[in-house]
Write an enzyme that holds these catalytic residues in place. Structure first.
Site, PDB file in Angstrom:
ATOM      1  N   GLY A  24     100.363  31.801  -6.617  1.00 20.68           N
ATOM      2  CA  GLY A  24     100.478  33.228  -6.869  1.00 20.68           C
ATOM      3  C   GLY A  24     101.643  33.466  -7.794  1.00 20.68           C
ATOM      4  N   ASN A  25     101.589  34.559  -8.537  1.00 23.73           N
ATOM      5  CA  ASN A  25     102.678  34.858  -9.458  1.00 23.73           C
ATOM      6  C   ASN A  25     102.733  36.348  -9.717  1.00 23.73           C
ATOM      7  OD1 ASN A  25     100.633  35.199 -11.744  1.00 23.73           O
ATOM      8  ND2 ASN A  25     100.376  33.036 -11.241  1.00 23.73           N
ATOM      9  N   SER A  79     105.895  28.351 -13.981  1.00 23.00           N
ATOM     10  CA  SER A  79     104.681  27.688 -13.484  1.00 23.00           C
ATOM     11  C   SER A  79     104.990  26.617 -12.446  1.00 23.00           C
ATOM     12  CB  SER A  79     103.954  27.046 -14.669  1.00 23.00           C
ATOM     13  OG  SER A  79     102.760  26.432 -14.249  1.00 23.00           O
ATOM     14  N   GLY A  80     104.259  26.662 -11.326  1.00 20.24           N
ATOM     15  CA  GLY A  80     104.297  25.561 -10.364  1.00 20.24           C
ATOM     16  C   GLY A  80     105.607  25.363  -9.625  1.00 20.24           C
ATOM     17  N   SER A  87     104.208  30.910 -15.962  1.00 23.05           N
ATOM     18  CA  SER A  87     102.975  30.748 -15.197  1.00 23.05           C
ATOM     19  C   SER A  87     101.801  30.441 -16.118  1.00 23.05           C
ATOM     20  CB  SER A  87     102.691  32.051 -14.443  1.00 23.05           C
ATOM     21  OG  SER A  87     101.351  32.079 -14.014  1.00 23.05           O
ATOM     22  N   SER A  88     100.919  29.560 -15.653  1.00 18.70           N
ATOM     23  CA  SER A  88      99.742  29.233 -16.471  1.00 18.70           C
ATOM     24  C   SER A  88      98.847  30.454 -16.661  1.00 18.70           C
ATOM     25  CB  SER A  88      98.970  28.082 -15.822  1.00 18.70           C
ATOM     26  OG  SER A  88      98.581  28.433 -14.512  1.00 18.70           O
ATOM     27  N   ASP A  89      99.043  31.485 -15.861  1.00 18.95           N
ATOM     28  CA  ASP A  89      98.243  32.716 -15.996  1.00 18.95           C
ATOM     29  C   ASP A  89      98.902  33.750 -16.915  1.00 18.95           C
ATOM     30  OD1 ASP A  89      96.133  32.025 -14.050  1.00 18.95           O
ATOM     31  OD2 ASP A  89      97.769  32.085 -12.608  1.00 18.95           O
ATOM     32  N   HIS A 120      99.047  38.059  -9.297  1.00 18.79           N
ATOM     33  CA  HIS A 120      97.829  37.268  -9.102  1.00 18.79           C
ATOM     34  C   HIS A 120      98.051  36.377  -7.898  1.00 18.79           C
ATOM     35  CE1 HIS A 120      94.450  34.692  -9.541  1.00 18.79           C
ATOM     36  NE2 HIS A 120      95.144  33.646  -9.937  1.00 18.79           N
ATOM     37  N   HIS A 160      95.725  33.870  -4.704  1.00 22.10           N
ATOM     38  CA  HIS A 160      94.451  33.359  -4.186  1.00 22.10           C
ATOM     39  C   HIS A 160      94.364  33.754  -2.714  1.00 22.10           C
ATOM     40  CE1 HIS A 160      93.492  30.231  -7.480  1.00 22.10           C
ATOM     41  NE2 HIS A 160      94.427  31.025  -7.938  1.00 22.10           N
ATOM     42  N   ASP A 186      93.150  55.114   0.779  1.00 25.70           N
ATOM     43  CA  ASP A 186      94.531  55.562   0.572  1.00 25.70           C
ATOM     44  C   ASP A 186      95.146  54.978  -0.705  1.00 25.70           C
ATOM     45  OD1 ASP A 186      94.926  57.280   2.729  1.00 25.70           O
ATOM     46  OD2 ASP A 186      95.597  55.696   4.080  1.00 25.70           O
ATOM     47  N   HIS A 192      87.296  33.180  -8.713  1.00 25.04           N
ATOM     48  CA  HIS A 192      88.686  32.859  -8.932  1.00 25.04           C
ATOM     49  C   HIS A 192      89.569  33.528  -7.871  1.00 25.04           C
ATOM     50  CE1 HIS A 192      92.134  32.504 -12.119  1.00 25.04           C
ATOM     51  NE2 HIS A 192      92.547  32.269 -10.913  1.00 25.04           N
ATOM     52  N   TYR A 206     101.886  62.793   1.872  1.00 25.88           N
ATOM     53  CA  TYR A 206     102.252  61.658   2.716  1.00 25.88           C
ATOM     54  C   TYR A 206     103.681  61.239   2.398  1.00 25.88           C
ATOM     55  CZ  TYR A 206     102.110  57.028   4.861  1.00 25.88           C
ATOM     56  OH  TYR A 206     102.380  55.910   5.624  1.00 25.88           O
TER      57      TYR A 206
END
Lengths: 230, 230, 230, 230
Positions: free
Chosen positions: B26-27, B43-44, B72-74, B93, B95, B118, B169, B227
């Site tokens: 995740g990133n 990344s990683g 990040s690779s994304d 992002h 998973h 909401d 993905h 709210y």
């Protein structure tokens, strides 16, 4: 009133501890029936920022009597439930995921076993969807009125069935005080989970027979109760 | 830029705390719209090794402006989303497993209840699969372009629908800043979970009526919101 | 050998930390290819009692070379996998619940998404049931031989597919060293979970297209890899 | 008796630690076969308030021999199981959710894999529903008698099958002592979970073949056992 604020604050803090809430998605209130005032969580405040002083005191006409923060956006629902069910002393609303899934599915939670029968004398009922007119008039007030209607129409005793599902929304639970309301909310979630799994294992599963429901419920409640210490 | 690095680092650390990531999956990034530079996780790198200094600063042409680690690779997906959605200030992002299951199933997540309503004004949309040509050309860039296409074609407002699923993905979510992006990612995961369970309990479950969607979304957003604390 | 004992001990301790084991239901080993000796967890010892000194050293003929405790009851399976797959340096066996459910269901885990494709180049294969003759001859040895047969018959590369399911039993995973083997075991469990949920949401779900599988796998592996830091 | 009180207290404290109970929904007992006295958790007392001194000592006629608190409301069930199964030394009852879902579904838990076969030699049987007459006569006593009847009619050995489900209620498990009873309760819950997931993945899943059941069970039990340290 200070003692009630402490009870309500402590009961709110139990929600994340029991795994019943994500973020700020839950609120507990408690009422002092003598003064007719109830104490409720402030709206949108994280649990770890709650103290008895941040609690909001309301009257049953919906006026803020004490406190500087806005009360929970669900305050009018609590208020209508206190009006409709004079026997209860505490209310909790959460979006706990299993109970919410049943609410989103629009189904009562059947009483499939003794865990459920120990605390809820029959299915946990799911209220009907609000009409657009009800929602436009006053959403949160109407939510409480529809729960009250559900109990009236089905002739349910809110002491024997201490909770309900709001269609497409989530559970409300209640009890004699805020702590018992939270306890019932956690029972409701656990039973919602086990009922879902029961149906996965047996789509034709049947509710417990009436005599088992009676036995378990009255083993813990009423004059013949023999569970726990006296 | 140092403040943004701290925000992005803190938002990345929220991912494991909220149970949204396993390992390094995740990133989070955040953008400074004035300079057009964005900050992203390297990344990683394990979350417990992240500090503001390890964050990578990129420009919207994809050049690394600051930092010694690979981003990040994304990164190109984030970049395309910042270009396509000028209203947003942070992207995440993950998973996270329930949202990923919906992405793998290739289905939009319907809005079955108020928890969803909401924060997401309608279903969480699932983007189409990339073609081989898109993937061969530039996988990560194409991933961002396909999400942008999805919002354009369905005429969705990325502020009102702050997330999407990438077919086979996982989810992307966004918000006005990195912290809100992570908050939306956690809402998305919670709603993905409850929607799956709703379908198990009622395969014919229907989304909330439009008037309930409107009510809940606008109770929290826009000029009439009531709210929380002002 | 002392360094390997420490690695194997640490990798075993990762099993409960990653939620992959209940009680003592998992074991990790690691091999020194130069001496042909491998180090494995002692049988039935709780994780919190493990130290590098309690590890057992075995040769590839199945003799205990060092240590006073009995090696894991699955030792012969590890041994056969080290013989069949000379590229691998560490092996882990668990009864992690999602992967075990697939093994009990007797199904390969399809590659439904990029999480899976990042680490397993294709489905996680499920080995056939042992015959009674194989079991009577030598249960644990036959278990290893049947996994080796599975990879030979399906022409699978154990480096590209670093794990398998044993029918009615549970998963084995491996890697270049004990730590990577455990990492792959945790990926396998996470993918097993998400694949089960994918099927619940879409019983007709399809595996990722070949070009997406290639992209993700080779983004992280081989000469063109660009994930992480070099 | 003091040593047994400590064992029973410790075994009760293991229930929340192993995730087997919510609130006070579980109890463990242990028997001293020489004196015929058994020690059991007091009714409705939270686990964190338990000490060896709060344990209640009972004889097999149902008289409280020591202690000032009421014994668990399930005491008569424990008593009947100690009478029916002279080989056992400890009993545990919980409402652990997966096992309870099987009990509510009214189904035996099939032996789908080696995790189950290692501890239960065949399916975990589900007892029939009590009749109203049995319930009216003595609910808790009848619950024990119906489990005993189940084992008698199916010719099951309570040492080889150390647990059962009570229809619409939940699991009982037992063992040679309180600690082993709790261990079996946790195995039962883990196997209940994996069996449910196995059926989701393959509604036609078959139990393990007899030769695999024999192999795994006798690998850990009886004169030829070779699991663990001697």
């Amino acid at each position: 009133m200070e003692a009630l604020k402490q009870q309500v604050c402590a009961a709110n803090l139990d929600l994340p501890r029991l795994g019943l809430v994500t973020h700020t998605w839950g609120n507990v209130s408690g009422i002092d029936r003598q003064t007719g005032l109830f104490v409720i969580k402030p709206s949108g405040v994280p649990y770890d920022a709650l103290t008895p002083e941040t609690m909001v005191v309301m009257d049953l006409e919906g006026n803020r009597v004490e406190g500087t923060l806005n009360p929970s956006s669900d305050t009018k629902t609590h208020l209508e439930l206190y009006r409709a069910f004079p026997q209860i002393g505490g209310i909790v609303h959460t979006h706990s995921p299993y109970a919410t899934a049943w609410a989103q599915a629009g189904r009562d939670i059947p009483c499939y076993g003794t865990t459920h029968a120990d605390y809820f004398y029959g299915p946990v009922p799911c209220a009907r969807m609000l009409t657009q007119a009800e929602l436009d008039l006053d959403y949160e007030k109407s939510t409480g009125l529809v729960i009250a209607e559900l109990f009236r129409e089905r002739k349910l005793d809110p002491v024997a069935v201490p909770g309900a599902l709001c269609r497409c929304h989530g559970p409300f639970a209640w009890g004699k005080d805020p702590a018992q309301a939270v306890y019932h909310a956690s029972v409701l979630e656990e039973c919602a989970k086990m009922a879902m799994w029961t149906l996965q294992l047996n789509p034709e599963a049947q509710p417990v027979p009436q005599y088992l429901l009676d036995k378990h419920y009255f083993r813990k409640h009423g004059p013949g109760a023999y569970y726990g210490q006296k």
